[in-house]
Design a protein around this motif. Sequence first.
Motif, PDB file in Angstrom:
ATOM      1  N   ALA A   1      41.239  39.197  28.967  1.00 17.49           N
ATOM      2  CA  ALA A   1      42.191  38.976  29.664  1.00 17.49           C
ATOM      3  C   ALA A   1      43.165  37.941  28.915  1.00 17.49           C
TER       4      ALA A   1
ATOM      5  N   SER B   1      45.734  39.625  33.055  1.00 13.51           N
ATOM      6  CA  SER B   1      45.240  39.847  34.213  1.00 13.51           C
ATOM      7  C   SER B   1      45.661  39.877  35.305  1.00 13.51           C
TER       8      SER B   1
ATOM      9  N   PRO C   1      47.650  38.688  39.184  1.00 18.08           N
ATOM     10  CA  PRO C   1      47.149  37.372  39.774  1.00 18.08           C
ATOM     11  C   PRO C   1      46.996  37.284  40.181  1.00 18.08           C
ATOM     12  N   LYS C   2      46.715  38.993  41.216  1.00 19.28           N
ATOM     13  CA  LYS C   2      46.347  38.404  42.553  1.00 19.28           C
ATOM     14  C   LYS C   2      45.410  38.358  43.004  1.00 19.28           C
ATOM     15  N   THR C   3      44.262  39.239  41.692  1.00 19.00           N
ATOM     16  CA  THR C   3      42.908  39.341  41.877  1.00 19.00           C
ATOM     17  C   THR C   3      42.092  38.873  41.099  1.00 19.00           C
ATOM     18  N   GLY C   4      43.059  38.367  39.489  1.00 22.66           N
ATOM     19  CA  GLY C   4      42.044  37.534  39.240  1.00 22.66           C
ATOM     20  C   GLY C   4      41.545  38.764  37.848  1.00 22.66           C
ATOM     21  N   GLY C   5      41.267  40.515  38.193  1.00 22.73           N
ATOM     22  CA  GLY C   5      40.731  41.274  37.390  1.00 22.73           C
ATOM     23  C   GLY C   5      41.538  41.778  36.233  1.00 22.73           C
ATOM     24  N   ALA C   6      41.529  43.049  35.618  1.00 24.41           N
ATOM     25  CA  ALA C   6      41.817  43.411  34.576  1.00 24.41           C
ATOM     26  C   ALA C   6      41.338  44.034  33.728  1.00 24.41           C
ATOM     27  N   VAL C   7      42.051  45.512  33.374  1.00 30.51           N
ATOM     28  CA  VAL C   7      42.128  46.787  32.844  1.00 30.51           C
ATOM     29  C   VAL C   7      42.721  46.056  31.022  1.00 30.51           C
TER      30      VAL C   7
ATOM     31  N   ARG D   1      44.330  35.992  32.328  1.00 28.88           N
ATOM     32  CA  ARG D   1      43.484  35.416  32.712  1.00 28.88           C
ATOM     33  C   ARG D   1      44.669  33.980  32.905  1.00 28.88           C
ATOM     34  N   GLY D   2      45.824  34.354  33.290  1.00 25.47           N
ATOM     35  CA  GLY D   2      46.608  33.466  34.487  1.00 25.47           C
ATOM     36  C   GLY D   2      47.482  33.381  33.151  1.00 25.47           C
TER      37      GLY D   2
END
Lengths: 145, 317
Positions: free
Chosen positions: B121, B91, B93-99, B123-124
């Motif tokens: 993902a 994920s 770390p800036k937006t929480g998004g993931a590919v 998720r941190g």
Amino acid sequence: MAFKTKLPLKILLAKVGFDGHDRGVKILTSILREHGHEVIYLGKYLMVPMVLEAAMQEDVDIVGLSFLGGSHLTYCEEIADGLRRRGLSQVGLMVGGVIPDKDIERLKNAGVHAVFTTNTDTRDILTFLDAFAASRVAPSTPADS
Amino acid sequence: MEPSGSSNVPALRDGVLAGDPAALAQAITLVENKLAGWQPLLSGIQDRVGRASVVGFTGPPGAGKSTLVNEFIKEQRRRKRTVGVIAVDPSSPKTGGAVLGDRVRMTDTALDGGVFIRSLASRGRLGGLSSAAPQIVDLMDASGRDVIVLETVGAGQSEVDIAGLADVTVVVCAPGLGDDIQAIKAGILEIADLLVVNKSDQPLAKEAVRQLKAMLMLRQGAGADVEVISTIATSGEGVRELADAVDRHPRARFSADERASRRLAQLRRLITEGALQIVRHRCEANDHAVTELGHAVLRAETDLESASYTLLKVILG
């Protein structure tokens, strides 16, 4: 950073059929990630059942399909129908690419939630997704926070 | 986003135990997002957990893990085993998004009902896995998957989580990148039960194998006998040998006692982690107090360590 209490949308992006133009869908993948969504990119040259199977296993919120080869009507109808038949009618469906205006109505009637033609501002896609997320049942608060 | 409320939990549990893939998919969502009912669901399957063998794949990015896993899945299917795959990607770390892009390499079995793939993902979570991964392994296990394959974020040195979760951990590397070897030297080499040199049709492959074997020879005691296997994931070469090596590895044949003690170790870790997570959440929830303490340290009214203790009192009091 602090993790969002709001869940990210889980989005499946894919291309079906004989259409290898994947630049757009890959750019969209990055944009959606930048916007905090979790995006599964499934690839190109796929068959309809592969998309349906992945949507089921990944339990996605929305499926996005990209078409630049003119086969959007047939495939979208098949996928919308397939989602319903598999009990996945809660899964959203969005379509983008080279899509003539005259087909939009038919796509929407088939069950497509949003159609993004060429020259779409990507912010319109993000706005649609935000609205789509908000229209769903509010997610439960994570139990451990 | 998730329609399953707690009232659906018994049905969901029955579906998972019956091996229904749609129920498994929804159960994973519930557990991954800790939505209402996730705890009763997990406790409802515990008596059916512990049967599957869990194989972990990790290694640096670009080593060919996903492609190798695709071939490994096919080999398991030839051996008449059902497969569950958990593919973890990072994920932001800036937006929480993931590919989540592992699945794109695993399409050969896309229409095989004996294969269930789930992308996660991180998720941190540092350490290469999503924090929900252990529970998702349990769900797949309870749903009757014979083999569960875990593929982790390929960041390099920190993916040691996987070793605690997998019966057998396969570390995948590729030749031609000096820093690949560097990367696995200190960190993940130590957790490898099996080492794979993928892309072994490349000219530097023999050299990579030689280097790894030389490194292993320097190890004392346990771990000195780690096998090094050459594969070409794109053609499937060496994958049968890899599957054989996994099957005959002592850790793949844990006794019931060993499994129970491994599970206890896992639970101990999860409890500790859970406690740390609660502390982190509460720190975040008490942002105001943290800021105040920061100012106090700036004004030299207190020191960092005392401020941390004060914060603990605030959040746990």
